[in-house]
Scaffold this motif. Structure first.
Motif, short mmCIF file in Angstrom:
data_model
loop_
_atom_site.label_atom_id
_atom_site.label_comp_id
_atom_site.label_asym_id
_atom_site.label_seq_id
_atom_site.Cartn_x
_atom_site.Cartn_y
_atom_site.Cartn_z
N ILE A 125 0.92 -1.08 -0.02
CA ILE A 125 -0.10 0.10 0.12
C ILE A 125 1.01 1.44 0.10
O ILE A 125 1.70 1.45 0.87
N LEU A 126 0.76 1.96 -1.10
CA LEU A 126 1.46 3.33 -1.20
C LEU A 126 0.80 4.51 -0.84
O LEU A 126 -0.24 5.04 -1.53
N PHE A 127 0.62 5.06 0.39
CA PHE A 127 -0.20 6.29 0.73
C PHE A 127 0.71 7.48 0.26
O PHE A 127 1.81 7.60 0.85
N ILE A 128 -0.17 8.29 -0.41
CA ILE A 128 0.70 9.58 -0.82
C ILE A 128 -0.07 10.86 -0.38
O ILE A 128 -1.16 11.02 -0.47
N GLY A 129 0.57 11.70 0.78
CA GLY A 129 0.02 12.74 1.05
C GLY A 129 0.65 13.96 0.14
O GLY A 129 1.57 14.23 0.36
N ASP A 130 -0.35 14.35 -0.85
CA ASP A 130 0.32 15.27 -2.06
C ASP A 130 0.69 16.44 -1.03
O ASP A 130 -0.13 17.08 -0.82
N GLY A 131 1.90 16.88 -1.64
CA GLY A 131 2.53 18.06 -0.91
C GLY A 131 2.77 18.02 0.50
O GLY A 131 3.24 18.98 0.89
N MET A 132 2.81 17.11 1.17
CA MET A 132 2.90 16.75 2.50
C MET A 132 4.57 16.87 2.90
O MET A 132 5.35 16.24 2.28
N LEU A 192 -3.33 28.45 0.30
CA LEU A 192 -2.71 29.05 1.61
C LEU A 192 -3.54 28.62 2.56
O LEU A 192 -3.63 29.38 3.60
N ASP A 193 -4.62 27.76 2.13
CA ASP A 193 -5.66 27.43 3.18
C ASP A 193 -5.25 26.39 4.14
O ASP A 193 -5.40 25.01 3.84
N TYR A 194 -4.43 26.71 5.18
CA TYR A 194 -3.44 25.64 6.03
C TYR A 194 -4.48 24.84 6.99
O TYR A 194 -4.10 23.52 7.00
N ASP A 195 -5.56 25.55 7.37
CA ASP A 195 -6.37 24.43 7.99
C ASP A 195 -7.22 23.39 7.12
O ASP A 195 -7.16 22.24 7.70
N ARG A 196 -7.26 23.61 5.93
CA ARG A 196 -8.04 22.64 5.36
C ARG A 196 -6.97 21.66 4.77
O ARG A 196 -7.08 20.45 4.68
N ALA A 197 -5.60 22.15 4.56
CA ALA A 197 -4.78 21.19 4.10
C ALA A 197 -4.10 20.26 5.42
O ALA A 197 -4.11 19.05 5.07
N LEU A 198 -4.13 20.89 6.72
CA LEU A 198 -3.76 19.93 7.72
C LEU A 198 -4.92 19.17 8.14
O LEU A 198 -4.68 17.85 8.49
N ALA A 199 -6.28 19.38 8.05
CA ALA A 199 -7.29 18.37 8.25
C ALA A 199 -7.07 17.27 7.18
O ALA A 199 -7.50 16.13 7.59
N ASP A 200 -6.86 17.81 5.97
CA ASP A 200 -6.87 16.27 5.08
C ASP A 200 -5.57 15.50 5.43
O ASP A 200 -5.62 14.39 5.03
N LEU A 201 -4.43 16.24 5.71
CA LEU A 201 -3.33 15.42 6.39
C LEU A 201 -3.94 14.67 7.32
O LEU A 201 -3.50 13.41 7.68
N LEU A 202 -4.52 15.15 8.45
CA LEU A 202 -4.98 14.19 9.53
C LEU A 202 -5.83 13.23 9.00
O LEU A 202 -5.83 12.05 9.64
N GLU A 203 -6.54 13.26 8.12
CA GLU A 203 -7.54 12.33 7.45
C GLU A 203 -6.71 11.11 6.79
O GLU A 203 -7.06 10.16 7.30
N LEU A 204 -5.53 11.56 6.31
CA LEU A 204 -4.73 10.39 5.84
C LEU A 204 -4.13 9.60 6.88
O LEU A 204 -4.05 8.49 6.95
N ASP A 205 -3.67 10.36 8.16
CA ASP A 205 -3.04 9.77 9.18
C ASP A 205 -4.31 8.70 9.76
O ASP A 205 -3.84 7.55 10.23
N ASN A 206 -5.43 9.21 9.94
CA ASN A 206 -6.44 8.38 10.56
C ASN A 206 -6.72 7.21 9.81
O ASN A 206 -7.17 6.11 10.19
N THR A 207 -6.84 7.63 8.27
CA THR A 207 -6.73 6.19 7.43
C THR A 207 -5.70 5.38 7.67
O THR A 207 -6.09 4.05 7.55
#
Length: 667
Positions: free
Chosen positions: A191-198, A472-487
């Protein structure tokens, strides 16, 4: 008459000491990426190949302005021994005509022309209307398709041609390295998880706003933090410092560098975006894996972007232009040696139909085509996805474009009520979109049912980490990063429940970075107490060093996300490359930010209207932030994970996955 060029291949580790490498050219404008001279060979110098993997070769000979290129060029190849790497002049293997060596006939010779700009001054002159600022290049070309180099080692490739401008005979010399791969696999699944831009800084910020801490010590860690192996990945493209998602994801899927916007190909100068020299994809290799390894494997593609977007398309597509999304949809089931993935989940519905703004290729109904021609079960919302328990290949398209971000899907749900987002072209909003974990777990269920014995590969992308960092919408970017981590956490639990954890390698990385970082905290209540004109006083709300207290985010319910996003104490964060805009360090509850507007971009007066002005660091033609140079992290867990420790190039990820899956025995 075109004579076939001869190749010579070389073991890169020993070749560097014996061969003077072609240094990358300084500057911003090239005649053709990865082509340092008037004679071009793709794949270029110092390319690494997987033994037995298929690839195309193209030769281009150029003549600038009124000069016509040489059409009587020759291409040859020879394999070098270990001794030859020290003294190639004494090589007992003489260069062999490329066609004779490969037993592959080239396509018919071609000719065309293109234009380029020699430097920034020429480019900007053209933007001001100077039609003579560009330089015309005339091209003679040949291409060889579906080449295989089965024998590992180092090869030298020679292109000989006449430089008609100078009258001199010239030789372009390339070194190619062909790597052996073990035939015995270490893992059955990857499984290759990619956090695009992370980036590491973004992971640090996501941890900060989501995990409890006492006396400066975290009481919980992110799932990524708990991976046993950590490495770093260099992301440069073949011809530029800064990569985009297409050629960086392409490197993961082919083991080859490429140019901006290119998927599974080397970008040549031909007019067509679909005839560029191709590289065999990891998914294609997996499909023709030897019977000794259990037969062909399964392929899953999951993304919160359009399924035709750069990162998911890199799993199955070949094109120089990532924007050819209608054709990319077609390539999945009709392309040359198509991947035909078992699971395809994400957005991009408008490229599957022609209704109400649909943009499908030739007006084709691809929902019907995927179903009738390839047996896909198609689902269009979260309920249909979760209800599916079959074994047929699964196509799930949940939005006309990219899925809405986690913060809007789960917190500010009123932002979903946008007409036209339904993936079927009904004109209605898509109000019931799945989360990333819904898609990944369902995709794993389907792959397991179809390929428990043979094994499988899944790419799962949290796309809007990148898509929200750009505005520059850092809140939405970090929320999607957390979604990745929880996944990731839910995936590990699922694998363990299904007795697949010891057979599955999990990788988590990014395709590129953004220059994001946190430099303090902000008291938004104090910030908001001042008039718009009092920018100095507003800036005093930013605390640094001893005044950079912890932010107010709390995850009381333990779901991995802050319970409240509109808090008093937030992060003072930013990037190095951004347009002129306004900043108030607070979540935008009305949807994704639009930081700059107008043709020559200036601050959007409706974005952070009571914020402070930030003069841009980018040219006036950039409306959003841009990617950055920095290495990205890679986390690894499971069989073969030790291979991914340390610093590595993005092309090495492909070779290491191939090693883990035992793709060395090819036919």
């Amino acid at each position: 008459m075109v004579k076939v060029l001869s190749f010579a291949l070389f073991s890169l580790a020993t070749a560097i000491s014996a061969v003077s490498a072609q240094l990358d050219r300084p500057g911003q404008f090239y005649r053709l990426g990865a082509c340092p001279d008037l004679g071009c060979v793709f794949p270029p110098d110092r390319t690494n190949f997987l033994a037995g993997a298929k690839f195309d070769v193209r030769v281009e000979v150029h003549g600038e302005d009124q000069i016509q290129p040489d059409t009587d060029y020759s291409l040859s190849i020879r394999k070098l021994s270990k001794a030859d790497t020290k003294d190639r002049k004494n090589n007992s293997n003489k260069p062999v005509d490329f066609t004779k060596f490969t037993k592959v006939q080239p396509d018919a010779p071609e000719a065309w022309n293109f234009s380029y700009f020699k430097d920034a001054a020429a480019y900007w002159k053209s933007q001001s209307g100077d039609k003579n600022a560009s330089t015309i290049v005339n091209v003679a070309s040949s291409a060889w398709r579906n080449i295989q180099l089965r024998e590992p080692g180092t090869y030298e490739v020679l292109l000989k041609y006449q430089d008609k401008a100078s009258g001199n005979q010239k030789t372009s010399q390339l070194i190619w390295n062909v790597n052996a791969v073990p035939k015995k696999r270490k893992a059955k699944n990857v499984i290759l998880f990619i956090g695009d831009g992370m980036t590491t800084a973004m992971i640090t910020a996501a941890r900060l706003i989501s995990k409890p801490h006492v006396s400066g010590l975290y009481q919980k860690r992110m799932h990524m933090d708990q991976f046993p192996v950590l490495g770093h990945v260099m992301t440069h493209s073949v011809d530029s410092l800064i990569t985009d998602s297409a050629n960086s994801a392409s490197a993961y899927n082919t083991g080859h560098k490429s140019s901006s916007g290119a998927l599974g190909v080397y970008a040549d100068s031909s007019p067509s975006p679909f005839d560029d020299p191709k590289q065999e994809l990891l998914a294609q290799l997996l499909r023709r894996r030897s019977k000794k390894n259990g037969g062909k494997g399964g392929v899953g593609i999951v993304t919160t972007a359009e399924v035709q977007d750069a990162t998911p398309a890199a799993v199955f597509s070949h094109t120089r232009q990532r924007g050819e999304k209608a054709t990319i949809v077609d390539q999945m089931i009709h392309g040359q040696d198509p991947v035909v993935a078992d699971v395809i989940l994400g957005g991009g519905g408008k490229f599957f139909h022609s209704k109400n703004g649909g943009k499908s290729l030739n007006g084709t109904d691809y929902y019907e085509a995927y179903s009738k021609e390839r047996g896909y079960k198609t689902v269009f919302d979260r309920d249909e996805l979760l209800a599916y328990n079959g074994k047929d290949p699964l196509l799930g398209i949940f939005h006309s474009s990219n899925l809405d971000v986690w913060l809007d899907r789960n917190v500010y749900k009123g932002n979903l009520n946008q007409t036209g987002s339904d993936p079927r072209g009904s004109g209605l909003p898509a109000l019931n979109q799945p989360n990333l974990d819904d898609m990944v777990i369902k995709g794993l269920e389907v792959l397991d049912k179809r390929y428990r014995k043979e094994g499988w590969f899944m790419m799962a992308e949290a796309a809007s980490v990148d898509k929200m960092m750009h505005p520059l919408d850092y809140d939405r970017a970090l929320a999607d990063l957390l979604e990745l981590d929880n996944t990731i956490g839910k995936t590990k639990d699922w694998l363990k429940r299904n007795n697949l954890d010891k057979d599955t390698l999990i990788l988590t990385t990014a395709d590129h970075g953004h220059s994001f970082d946190v430099y303090g905290s902000v008291d938004t209540q104090y910030f908001n107490s001042f008039l718009d004109s009092q920018e100095v006083e507003k800036k005093n709300s930013i605390g640094t060093y001893e005044n950079s207290g912890w932010p107010s985010y709390v995850d009381a319910d333990g779901d991995g996300f802050p319970d409240e996003w509109n808090v008093r104490y937030t992060l003072a964060a930013g990037t190095a490359g951004f347009p002129t805009h306004r900043e108030d360090f607070q979540v935008n509850v009305n949807g994704a930010r639009i930081p700059a507007v107008a043709q020559v971009y200036e601050a959007n007066p409706e974005d952070a209207p009571h914020g402070i002005n930030k003069a841009g660091t980018l040219g006036g033609n950039e409306s959003v932030g841009v990617h950055s140079l920095q290495d990205v992290p890679i986390f690894a867990s499971g069989p073969g994970s030790e291979l991914f420790a340390g610093v590595q190039d993005n092309t090495e990820i492909f070779h290491k996955i191939a090693e883990v899956l035992g793709l060395g025995e090819q036919k």
